[in-house]
Design a protein around this motif. Structure first.
Motif, short mmCIF file in Angstrom:
data_model
loop_
_atom_site.label_atom_id
_atom_site.label_comp_id
_atom_site.label_asym_id
_atom_site.label_seq_id
_atom_site.Cartn_x
_atom_site.Cartn_y
_atom_site.Cartn_z
N SER A 353 1.06 -1.14 0.06
CA SER A 353 0.41 -0.25 0.22
C SER A 353 0.66 1.49 0.00
CB SER A 353 -1.49 0.07 1.26
OG SER A 353 -0.29 0.15 2.40
N GLN A 375 -3.39 -1.73 -2.15
CA GLN A 375 -4.39 -0.75 -2.30
C GLN A 375 -3.58 0.40 -2.51
OE1 GLN A 375 -4.78 -2.26 0.64
NE2 GLN A 375 -5.67 -3.81 -1.20
N THR A 398 -7.01 -5.17 -5.32
CA THR A 398 -6.35 -3.98 -6.23
C THR A 398 -7.06 -3.05 -6.21
OG1 THR A 398 -3.90 -4.97 -6.50
CG2 THR A 398 -4.39 -3.00 -7.39
N THR A 399 -6.72 -1.79 -5.36
CA THR A 399 -7.97 -0.75 -5.05
C THR A 399 -7.46 0.58 -5.08
OG1 THR A 399 -8.46 -0.62 -2.93
CG2 THR A 399 -9.78 -2.05 -4.44
N ASP A 400 -8.43 1.60 -6.10
CA ASP A 400 -7.21 2.99 -5.19
C ASP A 400 -6.20 3.32 -6.27
OD1 ASP A 400 -10.14 4.30 -3.79
OD2 ASP A 400 -9.02 1.97 -2.91
#
Length: 572
Positions: A353, A375, A398-400
């Motif tokens: 992240s 992330q 997997t985000t943002d």
């Protein structure tokens, strides 16, 4: 009084028989009353009391394959009967490969045969609907047809399903209430209170800008009570909006209350680039030193990679924080060479992240840059070329995250069909590999300001399950895309695709929105202000939409020999 034994016995038998007859009659009356034979407006499941079965039926639990609990039969001697009171009715079933056809009758009229065989599974499919039945009580009967289309020889392998029935309301939908709006970076997100599904099958959104008149700008499907309005170009825009509900008989509600909001201007979003790299906390010039630095990285670490060729594949598995991200900085003269087009990821960011990977070149690997289960990752100003399969892949929830300012080319040199430039999410057939058989929710990702060319497959491919992202201000050339004739493909929901410029001399379509299996994807996407140049072979559409409930604005443009700019009604 003395009663002879024989007479006494006769009286007792008569009394018992009378009691039994009364009991049977009472049970019959109670059953008849409890069965509620005529169902009013509403949605009724397969096991409702208004649904009666005869013949051979079984209960099938399809929840493990995305469905519900239904009734199924493969026997032509079987029949299901639904009795209802209302002007119309829908039979809810399931389309699936190998399914039988069904014979449907309304009020004993002429039977109608409908096919339920389909290449993919479609849940809550309307197998048959009857309208204009008039007021009063009606009966729908359904039974399987055991022969495939009446050819007399090939039996289907899957029976017909009964998920339930829907009876519409007696009157048009009431006014939609609870209209509210919320600003987002992409426009205005509207939402409202839901009407029951049997009352409203869909919703239509109307908009007016300035002093203009209201025009319909989009629709949402059953149960969808949210709509993204995004129309502005280079300046902010004031817009008024209202919503109406529509049932499947075409009856509409009166307009809701109106809300007025300001839609922000669209522009290339800000992203962290190589020019923003802070002063390094460590500088590396060899593969082994880079491996050690990546393994030791912690919040606030800034790794500067010196120019040179790094013959290795590298894994990043560490976490920064929002105020102390981890930076991995290079330049185009930093060459990450994976060693072969047939194996390995050039750079693999896994379970991390707040990492910024920026500036370097990745080449000669099966996959260029892969981000898994992470992330707030930024991949910017990288050059990815000469890759066996996809160039950059955001995957496994997997985000943002951001892919921006990069150049991706010459992908798919080992497996052309997997040669996407930028790939988001994963194919639903691989969910059990990456996300425990659940949708790969690689959500809210941004693909911006990239140059993508000479990819064997799509320049950008968004898979089902990965929602609410943006694809903006990219330049795409598909002249060398040998395994597809599409440029940008959306198979999911809520994507904003704007201000992209694409060109191709191979024909086909530019931006394509699909409705893939499993059901529920390929909707609520906004396609606006994109430009397509088909300068060579005649093409199909600059924007092709293969599902409803998407917004294609009229400001998309196209050059060349096309059937049309889009295959759907555009929105102003």
């Amino acid at each position: 009084m003395n009663v002879p034994p024989a007479v006494r016995a006769t009286l007792q038998v008569t009394l018992i028989a009378g009691c039994l007859a009364a009991l049977v009659f009472a049970v019959f009356i109670l059953y008849f009353q409890a069965r509620t034979p005529y169902a009013g407006p509403g949605i009724y499941g397969h096991d409702d009391r208004a649904v009666a079965y005869s013949g051979s039926w079984k209960t099938a639990d399809l929840t493990d394959v995305g469905g519900g609990i239904v009734s199924e039969s493969t026997s032509a001697a079987s029949k299901v009967t639904f009795t209802f009171a209302g002007p119309a009715v829908q039979w809810l079933t399931r389309q699936t490969p190998g399914a039988m056809s069904a014979r449907v009758q309304i009020d004993g009229g002429s039977p109608v045969t409908v096919s339920l065989d389909h290449g993919t599974v479609v849940e809550d499919y309307v197998g048959y609907q009857a309208t204009d039945l008039g007021a009063g009580n009606h009966t729908m009967t359904i039974s399987p047809v055991t022969k495939d289309g009446g050819d007399g020889k090939s039996n289907k392998t899957v029976g017909i399903y009964v998920s339930g029935f829907r009876v519409p309301a007696a009157t048009a939908p009431p006014v939609v209430t609870g209209l509210r709006e919320q600003k987002s970076g992409r426009g205005i997100t509207m939402s409202w209170d839901a009407l029951p599904d049997y009352v409203a099958e869909s919703y239509a959104v109307f908009a007016a800008t300035g002093d203009g008149s209201f025009e319909q700008v989009g629709t949402t499907g059953q149960g969808d009570t949210e709509y993204l309005y995004a129309r502005s170009a280079t300046s902010a825009q004031t817009v008024s909006l209202y919503v109406v509900g529509t049932d499947y008989l075409g009856r509409t509600s009166r307009p809701s209350d109106t809300v007025t909001a300001t839609v922000p201007a669209s522009q290339v979003p800000d992203y962290e680039s190589v020019s923003d790299c802070p002063n390094p906390t460590t500088t590396v010039s060899t593969s082994s030193a880079l491996q050690r630095a990546l393994g030791a990285a912690k919040p606030g670490t800034v790794i500067r990679i010196q120019p040179g060729t790094y013959n290795h594949v590298f894994t990043v598995k560490t976490a920064g924080t929002a105020d102390k991200p981890i930076w991995i900085c290079g330049s185009a003269r930093v060459i990450i060479n994976g060693g072969a087009l047939t194996s390995g990821y050039g750079i693999h960011i896994d379970s991390s992240s707040y990492v910024v990977l920026t500036g370097m070149t990745v080449e000669n690997a099966l996959k260029g840059i892969v981000v898994d289960n992470s992330q707030h990752i930024t991949v910017s100003d990288v050059t990815v070329h000469d890759i066996g399969q996809e160039g950059i892949h955001l995957r496994t929830n997997t985000t943002d995250s951001v892919v921006a300012g990069s150049s991706v080319s010459k992908t798919g040199l080992h497996t052309p069909i997997y040669g996407e430039g930028v790939y988001v999410g994963s194919y639903y057939g691989n969910w059990c590999v990456y996300t425990d058989c659940q949708p790969d929710q690689s959500d809210r990702n941004l693909i911006a300001d990239n140059t993508i060319f000479a990819t064997k497959a799509e320049a950008v491919d968004v898979k089902e399950g990965s929602t609410n992202g943006s694809i903006v201000w990219n330049t795409v050339n598909a002249d060398d895309s040998t395994s597809t004739d599409r440029w940008i493909v959306i198979r999911s929901n809520g994507w904003f695709v704007a201000d992209n410029a694409g060109s191709s001399d191979r024909g086909g379509s530019g931006i394509v929105v699909y409705s893939p299996p499993p059901s529920g994807y390929g909707k609520d996407n906004v396609i606006t202000r994109n430009a397509a140049d088909f300068s060579g072979k005649p093409g199909s559409y600059a924007v092709e939409v293969r599902n409803g409930n998407n917004t294609v604005s009229c400001d998309n443009t196209s050059d060349g020999q096309l059937e049309a700019t889009t295959n759907v009604q555009c929105s102003p």
